[in-house]
Scaffold this active site. Structure first.
Site, mmCIF file in Angstrom:
data_model
loop_
_atom_site.group_PDB
_atom_site.id
_atom_site.type_symbol
_atom_site.label_atom_id
_atom_site.label_comp_id
_atom_site.label_asym_id
_atom_site.label_seq_id
_atom_site.Cartn_x
_atom_site.Cartn_y
_atom_site.Cartn_z
ATOM 1 N N ARG A 177 26.994 26.672 33.140
ATOM 2 C CA ARG A 177 26.728 27.633 34.224
ATOM 3 C C ARG A 177 25.275 28.067 34.203
ATOM 4 O O ARG A 177 24.653 28.269 35.245
ATOM 5 C CB ARG A 177 27.645 28.862 34.069
ATOM 6 C CG ARG A 177 29.081 28.593 34.449
ATOM 7 C CD ARG A 177 29.975 29.731 34.035
ATOM 8 N NE ARG A 177 29.565 31.000 34.574
ATOM 9 C CZ ARG A 177 29.643 32.168 33.916
ATOM 10 N NH1 ARG A 177 30.130 32.227 32.697
ATOM 11 N NH2 ARG A 177 29.252 33.276 34.479
ATOM 12 N N ASP A 180 34.365 28.444 26.434
ATOM 13 C CA ASP A 180 33.285 29.301 26.937
ATOM 14 C C ASP A 180 31.928 28.791 26.458
ATOM 15 O O ASP A 180 30.950 28.849 27.204
ATOM 16 C CB ASP A 180 33.483 30.761 26.514
ATOM 17 C CG ASP A 180 32.412 31.652 27.150
ATOM 18 O OD1 ASP A 180 32.295 31.602 28.394
ATOM 19 O OD2 ASP A 180 31.675 32.330 26.437
ATOM 20 N N SER A 240 34.790 34.413 31.131
ATOM 21 C CA SER A 240 33.861 34.136 30.025
ATOM 22 C C SER A 240 33.849 35.292 29.031
ATOM 23 O O SER A 240 34.025 35.105 27.820
ATOM 24 C CB SER A 240 32.461 33.913 30.610
ATOM 25 O OG SER A 240 31.473 34.025 29.626
ATOM 26 N N HIS A 247 30.818 44.930 25.439
ATOM 27 C CA HIS A 247 30.147 43.748 25.982
ATOM 28 C C HIS A 247 29.401 44.132 27.250
ATOM 29 O O HIS A 247 29.869 44.933 28.046
ATOM 30 C CB HIS A 247 31.147 42.635 26.301
ATOM 31 C CG HIS A 247 30.490 41.283 26.394
ATOM 32 N ND1 HIS A 247 30.278 40.484 25.290
ATOM 33 C CD2 HIS A 247 29.969 40.609 27.442
ATOM 34 C CE1 HIS A 247 29.676 39.376 25.669
ATOM 35 N NE2 HIS A 247 29.471 39.422 26.971
ATOM 36 N N LYS A 294 36.268 35.559 25.145
ATOM 37 C CA LYS A 294 35.608 35.792 23.848
ATOM 38 C C LYS A 294 36.122 37.076 23.210
ATOM 39 O O LYS A 294 36.403 37.135 22.030
ATOM 40 C CB LYS A 294 34.096 35.984 24.047
ATOM 41 C CG LYS A 294 33.326 34.736 24.359
ATOM 42 C CD LYS A 294 31.837 34.967 24.209
ATOM 43 C CE LYS A 294 31.196 35.693 25.359
ATOM 44 N NZ LYS A 294 30.878 34.900 26.513
#
Ligand code: URA
Length: 444
Positions: free
Chosen positions: A176, A169, A191, A90, A195
């Site tokens: 956000r 999220d 966040s 990520h 996930k």
């Protein structure tokens, strides 16, 4: 409990200006209540802003991650009976950062199983899901069964948060994005990790960006974020490595939703896009080691390079597109041709070596339609920029620096002046070109 009291506690007052630590129950009240529709956007926005300014303790960050993770279902990959760990990657977000798109098929071609849950465009940065959805028919909201079946058939699957999986999220991320509360270490940690843990990965490789186009502007802040994420993952029993990578100038030559799919295909066909491939191979090497497909990083890198050279990664990319409902033959025909009809060119104002600043490019991209300005806005799949010149190139006055594609004619009024100011000119190449793409690695 009342939401306003929790907001006040986090906000602080003249006696306690940095706010106080919230308990797990208080966080659950806010986040759970938001997901159930009992607490309105405006109160959550106020709480997010107080977290932005006052931060969270390590315990609060861990609790928030757990609460978000359990706000919905989690994915069970045990039916796949994979003898090796599931590994994902990520990024904390950048401009032109399409790395997940070539990386997943490359490491899958090396034998690593990749369950990938990604996000949408956030702030000035692009989103993997928006890019994938620019492929006609491509479906990103997979059910558990679909997710597992696709991993079984091509080694990787790409999905997003759904109403069922990490709904917290999905909602907080969108809020956000439009309330100026993205650049917060605890909020980014919770966040990303909610996930990533929900999707069932055993190990995670993190691309933590620093620089003007990153949410963390300095290497020091990026390192704080990396340490927070690696330690939170460790406390949840997951292995990880975080690479601190430079995001001062856009990655690659194409920025935009379909344009980044296009550049991905080109990279998998062997095109020479040095920064994109260097980062892809650096992250891929770690993924191969975590997935037990290489003993060393060098061996992992070699395997990734081979997967591109022998075409196996490109084959898997197309197979994945097909399995996720995308129209492969249409996609192949669109490469190099599909462009928005609304076009401008950004030309050099003077002679010199140029530097293209990532943040301003991302902000301009957002107003062109690559990202969103409101949660309910659609992105434009064909908006974006093609860089004919990149940072470090020498230009002459009047040379085309980039082709700019917008969602309509009006968007250029805002985007073109920003893009103009994103480009600086100097007599010698900008010193930021010496910043290493991969600065350091932090392991848990
Ligand atoms: N990527 C995410 O998924 N979440 C963030 O908050 C930032 C980047």
């Amino acid at each position: 409990m009342r939401a306003v009291d929790i907001i006040l506690k986090k906000r602080g007052n003249s006696l306690n200006t940095s706010g106080a630590e919230l308990s797990k129950e208080e966080l659950e009240f806010l986040v759970g209540g938001y997901v159930r529709g009992e607490i309105p956007d405006y109160q959550i926005a106020a709480w997010l802003m107080s977290v932005y300014f006052n931060g969270m303790s390590f315990a609060e960050t861990g609790n928030l991650t757990e609460i978000m993770l359990h706000s919905g279902e989690t994915i069970d990959l045990s039916s796949l009976k994979n003898p090796n760990p599931f590994v994902d990657k990520h990024s904390t977000g950048g401009v032109g950062d399409k790395i997940s798109l070539p990386l997943a098929p490359i490491v899958a071609a090396c034998g690593v199983s990749v369950p990938m849950m990604s996000g949408r465009a956030l702030g000035h940065t692009g989103g993997t899901l928006d890019k994938l959805e620019s492929i006609d028919g491509y479906k990103v909201g997979l059910s558990q069964t679909e997710f597992c079946n696709i991993i079984k058939q091509c080694g990787y699957a790409m999905t997003g948060q759904t109403k069922q999986i990490v709904p917290a999220d999905r909602l907080l991320y969108a809020l956000r994005d439009v309330t100026g509360t993205v650049e917060s270490i605890p909020l980014i940690t919770a966040s990303i990790l909610s996930k990533k843990v929900a999707e069932g990965s055993d190990c995670l490789v993190l691309d933590v960006k620093y620089g003007n186009g990153a949410f963390m502007k300095t290497p020091e802040l990026a390192e704080d974020l990396a340490v927070c994420m690696v330690n939170t993952l460790k406390s949840m029993g997951k292995k990880s490595a975080a690479l601190l990578t430079c995001m001062d100038t856009p990655l690659g030559r194409k920025i935009g939703n379909f344009l980044e799919i296009e550049e991905t295909v080109e990279c998998l066909q062997g095109a020479d896009v040095p920064d994109v491939m260097e980062l892809t191979y650096s992250l891929g090497a770690h993924m191969c080691v975590f997935g037990n497909k290489a003993r060393t990083l060098e061996e992992g890198r070699e395997k990734c390079i081979k997967a591109v050279n022998n075409g196996s990664a490109l084959d898997l990319f197309y197979k994945n597109v097909e399995l996720q409902g995308g129209n492969v033959s249409k996609l192949e025909k669109e490469i190099g041709k599909r462009r928005s009809p609304h076009k401008r060119e950004l030309v050099a104002e003077k002679d010199g070596y140029i530097y293209i600043e990532a943040y301003k490019t991302g902000v301009a991209g957002c107003s062109l339609g690559v990202g969103r300005n409101r949660t309910d806005e659609d992105v434009c799949p064909d908006a974006g920029m093609i860089l004919r010149k990149i940072s470090g190139d020498k230009v002459c006055k009047g040379d085309v620096i980039m082709e700019v594609y917008g969602k309509d004619e009006k968007c250029f009024d805002f985007a073109m002046p920003i893009l103009n100011s994103a480009v600086t000119y100097s007599d010698t190449p900008d010193s930021r070109l010496h910043n290493p793409l991969v600065l350091k690695t932090i392991t848990g």
